[in-house]
Design a protein around this motif. Structure first.
Motif, PDB file in Angstrom:
ATOM      1  N   ARG A   1       9.405  -2.826 -16.560  1.00 55.77           N
ATOM      2  CA  ARG A   1       9.024  -2.740 -15.544  1.00 55.77           C
ATOM      3  C   ARG A   1       9.119  -1.477 -15.256  1.00 55.77           C
ATOM      4  NH1 ARG A   1      14.762  -6.370 -14.360  1.00 55.77           N
ATOM      5  NH2 ARG A   1      14.122  -8.074 -13.875  1.00 55.77           N
ATOM      6  N   ALA A   2       9.248  -0.134 -15.590  1.00 57.05           N
ATOM      7  CA  ALA A   2       8.863   1.050 -15.420  1.00 57.05           C
ATOM      8  C   ALA A   2       7.581   1.278 -15.447  1.00 57.05           C
ATOM      9  CB  ALA A   2       9.398   2.203 -16.316  1.00 57.05           C
ATOM     10  N   ALA A   3       6.810   0.249 -16.053  1.00 58.23           N
ATOM     11  CA  ALA A   3       6.036   0.394 -16.168  1.00 58.23           C
ATOM     12  C   ALA A   3       4.508  -0.350 -15.010  1.00 58.23           C
ATOM     13  CB  ALA A   3       5.081  -0.144 -17.638  1.00 58.23           C
ATOM     14  N   GLY A   4       5.221  -1.035 -14.502  1.00 52.83           N
ATOM     15  CA  GLY A   4       5.165  -1.742 -13.665  1.00 52.83           C
ATOM     16  C   GLY A   4       4.833  -3.093 -14.025  1.00 52.83           C
ATOM     17  N   ILE A   5       4.887  -3.844 -14.408  1.00 55.55           N
ATOM     18  CA  ILE A   5       5.090  -4.721 -14.634  1.00 55.55           C
ATOM     19  C   ILE A   5       6.736  -6.052 -14.410  1.00 55.55           C
ATOM     20  CG2 ILE A   5       4.756  -6.637 -16.700  1.00 55.55           C
ATOM     21  CD1 ILE A   5       3.210  -4.277 -18.268  1.00 55.55           C
TER      22      ILE A   5
ATOM     23  N   MET B   1      -7.098   6.458  -0.758  1.00 56.19           N
ATOM     24  CA  MET B   1      -6.043   6.738  -1.153  1.00 56.19           C
ATOM     25  C   MET B   1      -4.699   5.363  -1.133  1.00 56.19           C
ATOM     26  SD  MET B   1      -5.970   9.385  -4.277  1.00 56.19           S
ATOM     27  CE  MET B   1      -4.945   8.909  -4.283  1.00 56.19           C
ATOM     28  N   GLU B   2      -4.710   5.186   0.139  1.00 57.54           N
ATOM     29  CA  GLU B   2      -3.848   4.610   0.094  1.00 57.54           C
ATOM     30  C   GLU B   2      -3.887   2.836  -0.243  1.00 57.54           C
ATOM     31  OE1 GLU B   2      -0.121   2.903   1.886  1.00 57.54           O
ATOM     32  OE2 GLU B   2      -0.803   4.795   1.291  1.00 57.54           O
ATOM     33  N   TYR B   3      -5.806   2.444   0.711  1.00 57.02           N
ATOM     34  CA  TYR B   3      -5.746   1.350   0.109  1.00 57.02           C
ATOM     35  C   TYR B   3      -6.392   1.187  -1.349  1.00 57.02           C
ATOM     36  CZ  TYR B   3      -7.244   1.119   4.951  1.00 57.02           C
ATOM     37  OH  TYR B   3      -7.272   1.386   6.404  1.00 57.02           O
ATOM     38  N   ALA B   4      -6.816   1.921  -1.903  1.00 57.25           N
ATOM     39  CA  ALA B   4      -6.777   1.980  -3.578  1.00 57.25           C
ATOM     40  C   ALA B   4      -5.407   1.646  -4.126  1.00 57.25           C
ATOM     41  CB  ALA B   4      -7.342   2.840  -4.439  1.00 57.25           C
ATOM     42  N   TRP B   5      -3.737   2.456  -3.698  1.00 56.48           N
ATOM     43  CA  TRP B   5      -3.277   2.004  -3.829  1.00 56.48           C
ATOM     44  C   TRP B   5      -2.336   0.973  -4.074  1.00 56.48           C
ATOM     45  CZ3 TRP B   5       0.300   2.975  -7.777  1.00 56.48           C
ATOM     46  CH2 TRP B   5       1.797   2.841  -7.783  1.00 56.48           C
ATOM     47  N   SER B   6      -2.541   0.032  -2.765  1.00 59.25           N
ATOM     48  CA  SER B   6      -2.349  -1.285  -2.158  1.00 59.25           C
ATOM     49  C   SER B   6      -2.959  -2.017  -3.409  1.00 59.25           C
ATOM     50  CB  SER B   6      -2.814  -1.484  -0.634  1.00 59.25           C
ATOM     51  OG  SER B   6      -1.984  -0.589   0.011  1.00 59.25           O
TER      52      SER B   6
ATOM     53  N   ASP C   1       7.096   4.373 -10.945  1.00 59.95           N
ATOM     54  CA  ASP C   1       6.351   5.834 -11.860  1.00 59.95           C
ATOM     55  C   ASP C   1       5.100   5.517 -12.528  1.00 59.95           C
ATOM     56  OD1 ASP C   1       8.719   7.067  -9.740  1.00 59.95           O
ATOM     57  OD2 ASP C   1       9.659   6.987 -11.326  1.00 59.95           O
ATOM     58  N   GLU C   2       5.586   5.104 -13.512  1.00 63.43           N
ATOM     59  CA  GLU C   2       4.439   5.514 -15.336  1.00 63.43           C
ATOM     60  C   GLU C   2       2.969   4.599 -14.506  1.00 63.43           C
ATOM     61  OE1 GLU C   2       4.217   7.312 -17.950  1.00 63.43           O
ATOM     62  OE2 GLU C   2       5.939   7.554 -17.597  1.00 63.43           O
ATOM     63  N   SER C   3       3.570   3.400 -13.706  1.00 62.22           N
ATOM     64  CA  SER C   3       1.985   2.754 -13.002  1.00 62.22           C
ATOM     65  C   SER C   3       1.114   4.111 -11.802  1.00 62.22           C
ATOM     66  CB  SER C   3       2.382   1.515 -12.462  1.00 62.22           C
ATOM     67  OG  SER C   3       1.524   0.971 -12.010  1.00 62.22           O
ATOM     68  N   ARG C   4       2.217   4.022 -11.556  1.00 66.08           N
ATOM     69  CA  ARG C   4       1.350   5.548 -10.583  1.00 66.08           C
ATOM     70  C   ARG C   4       0.805   6.453 -10.811  1.00 66.08           C
ATOM     71  NH1 ARG C   4       2.167   6.917  -4.559  1.00 66.08           N
ATOM     72  NH2 ARG C   4       3.806   5.448  -4.584  1.00 66.08           N
ATOM     73  N   LYS C   5       1.552   7.303 -12.201  1.00 68.10           N
ATOM     74  CA  LYS C   5       0.283   8.437 -13.008  1.00 68.10           C
ATOM     75  C   LYS C   5      -0.782   7.818 -13.239  1.00 68.10           C
ATOM     76  CE  LYS C   5       5.057  10.291 -14.533  1.00 68.10           C
ATOM     77  NZ  LYS C   5       6.361  10.512 -15.788  1.00 68.10           N
ATOM     78  N   ALA C   6      -0.576   6.638 -13.902  1.00 67.44           N
ATOM     79  CA  ALA C   6      -1.467   5.714 -14.572  1.00 67.44           C
ATOM     80  C   ALA C   6      -3.369   5.490 -13.069  1.00 67.44           C
ATOM     81  CB  ALA C   6      -1.375   4.669 -15.170  1.00 67.44           C
ATOM     82  N   PHE C   7      -2.124   5.255 -12.461  1.00 70.67           N
ATOM     83  CA  PHE C   7      -2.834   5.077 -11.055  1.00 70.67           C
ATOM     84  C   PHE C   7      -3.758   6.452 -10.459  1.00 70.67           C
ATOM     85  CE2 PHE C   7      -3.177   5.822  -6.107  1.00 70.67           C
ATOM     86  CZ  PHE C   7      -4.489   5.409  -6.243  1.00 70.67           C
TER      87      PHE C   7
ATOM     88  N   TRP D   1      -4.340  -1.688  -6.215  1.00 72.29           N
ATOM     89  CA  TRP D   1      -3.735  -0.173  -7.881  1.00 72.29           C
ATOM     90  C   TRP D   1      -2.088  -1.983  -8.122  1.00 72.29           C
ATOM     91  CZ3 TRP D   1      -5.182   1.853 -11.946  1.00 72.29           C
ATOM     92  CH2 TRP D   1      -4.658   2.380 -13.258  1.00 72.29           C
ATOM     93  N   LYS D   2      -1.466  -1.828  -7.021  1.00 73.59           N
ATOM     94  CA  LYS D   2      -0.341  -2.486  -7.455  1.00 73.59           C
ATOM     95  C   LYS D   2      -0.403  -4.181  -6.706  1.00 73.59           C
ATOM     96  CE  LYS D   2       1.768  -0.688  -3.413  1.00 73.59           C
ATOM     97  NZ  LYS D   2       2.539  -0.056  -2.905  1.00 73.59           N
ATOM     98  N   ALA D   3      -1.576  -4.417  -6.154  1.00 74.31           N
ATOM     99  CA  ALA D   3      -1.488  -6.182  -6.074  1.00 74.31           C
ATOM    100  C   ALA D   3      -2.261  -6.549  -7.151  1.00 74.31           C
ATOM    101  CB  ALA D   3      -2.598  -5.908  -4.634  1.00 74.31           C
TER     102      ALA D   3
END
Length: 83
Positions: free
Chosen positions: A75-79, A35-40, A2-8, A42-44
């Motif tokens: 983990r909540a920070a996406g790490i 947005m979908e490509y950028a989110w992918s 969630d925190e990573s998505r907010k930052a994104f 970001w997660k990668a």
């Protein structure tokens, strides 16, 4: 994540002004292809980041914290946490 998505989403709004007020989620993704490509991407970019927690912390700070809570916060920070 969630925190990573907010930052994104915050980054996207700063970088791509058209996104302001126009971020439409579609399940776990986004309805807009950009947005979908950028989110992918970001997660990668964060998928290989891992933090190995030390067994003993300096100044006994770890005794004050529950290891599970520390891991959940990381983990909540996406790490990922190396186990």
């Amino acid at each position: 994540m969630d925190e990573s998505r907010k930052a994104f989403e915050s980054w996207v709004v700063e970088w791509w002004l058209q996104a302001k007020g126009n971020i439409c989620r579609d399940g776990e993704g986004y309805s807009n292809n950009f947005m979908e490509y950028a989110w992918s991407g970001w997660k990668a970019s964060r998928s290989n980041i891992e933090i190995e927690l030390p067994e003993v912390c300096a100044w006994n700070l770890c005794e004050l914290l529950d290891k599970k809570e520390v891991i959940e916060a990381i983990r909540a920070a996406g790490i990922k946490v190396k186990e």
